[in-house]
Write an enzyme that holds these catalytic residues in place. Structure first.
Site, PDB file in Angstrom:
ATOM      1  N   ASP A 102       0.834  -1.213   0.000  1.00 45.07           N
ATOM      2  CA  ASP A 102       0.000   0.000   0.000  1.00 45.07           C
ATOM      3  C   ASP A 102       0.863   1.256   0.000  1.00 45.07           C
ATOM      4  OD1 ASP A 102      -2.159  -1.681   0.360  1.00 45.07           O
ATOM      5  OD2 ASP A 102      -2.157  -1.433   2.538  1.00 45.07           O
TER       6      ASP A 102
HETATM    7  N1  URA Z   1      -1.297  -5.971   3.795  1.00 43.68           N
HETATM    8  C1  URA Z   1      -1.719  -4.706   3.860  1.00 43.68           C
HETATM    9  O1  URA Z   1      -2.720  -4.407   4.494  1.00 43.68           O
HETATM   10  N2  URA Z   1      -1.010  -3.783   3.206  1.00 43.68           N
HETATM   11  C2  URA Z   1       0.109  -4.037   2.527  1.00 43.68           C
HETATM   12  O2  URA Z   1       0.722  -3.139   1.952  1.00 43.68           O
HETATM   13  C3  URA Z   1       0.534  -5.367   2.474  1.00 43.68           C
HETATM   14  C4  URA Z   1      -0.181  -6.319   3.121  1.00 43.68           C
END
Ligand code: URA
Length: 239
Positions: A102
């Protein structure tokens, strides 16, 4: 710089003679423009297409990147935000991330131009182990950690078995640091798992991907994987 017909032949598209004919026939484009002269030379960064299909001439490259927060796991962004490939300005190859983290998540991200490798690692069958460290709001009891491990019912189904470990807690601030190890790679999975149980994620970092760690790296750092590491990753994904 190499002669165009040689580059086409080396990519396995056609023999040198046939490649010359393809050029004469106007079937070959360099950087989007038809080239019909046989003497033309191209470099590794030139994009060569035969009958509209790019030839695979690039040497495969594999990188481990310590992604900072506030960067998109993509090669471009419509809104002009920073993307992971901005950290690789000198690259001739067109690399892209293996899966994604993310925008607000930091940590270990692989990048490559090897599509087959990327697909192999991202395939659910591979079930590569990923270790995340999350700072969460609230202090989870043992039972919450066990629920994370056994599986959380999300809108896209119950999560597969995981490992959860309480690393530290701050009673005054009512926050905790939890290490969560998962094998799946669903969208925003870690955030959704905690959220579902009533513990919003305040900060998230991916510490480990299979046997790879961020050891000795700072955010924004890049290192190339060794051929042995690439081979090991392939082996793990095929198991
Ligand atoms: N899980 C999440 O919530 N975000 C990420 O970036 C990776 C795994």
């Amino acid at each position: 710089m190499e002669r165009l017909q040689k580059v086409i032949a080396h990519a396995g598209v056609a023999s040198r003679r046939k490649a010359e004919q393809l050029i004469i026939d106007g079937k070959v484009k360099v950087n989007g423009k038809i080239v019909t002269e046989l003497g033309a030379k191209v470099s590794a960064s030139d994009r060569v297409e035969v009958n509209g299909i790019p030839i695979e001439k690039e040497e495969p490259v594999y990188f481990l990147f310590y992604k900072p927060r506030g960067v998109i796991s993509s090669v471009k962004d419509d809104k002009g935000r920073k993307v992971v490939t901005d950290y690789f300005p000198e690259m001739d190859q067109r690399i892209y991330p293996v899966g994604r983290l993310d925008y607000d998540t930091s940590g270990l991200l692989l990048l490559t131009n090897d599509g087959e490798f990327a697909n192999l690692l991202m395939h659910p069958r591979g079930g590569i182990e990923k270790v995340y460290v999350a700072k969460i709001k609230g202090i989870p009891q043992k039972e919450i950690l066990r629920t994370l491990e056994r599986g959380v019912h999300l809108e896209d189904g119950k999560t597969a078995p995981a490992k959860a470990k309480l690393l530290s807690l701050d009673k005054r601030k009512q926050t905790a640091i939890v290490e969560l190890t998962i094998h799946e790679g669903r969208n925003r999975q870690v955030r959704r798992m905690f959220e579902k149980l009533g513990y919003p994620v305040l900060k998230l970092k991916r510490e480990q991907y299979a046997f790879l760690t961020l050891h000795g790296m700072k955010t924004g750092d890049i290192r190339e994987l060794t051929p042995h590491e690439v081979k090991q990753l392939r082996t793990i994904a095929l198991k």
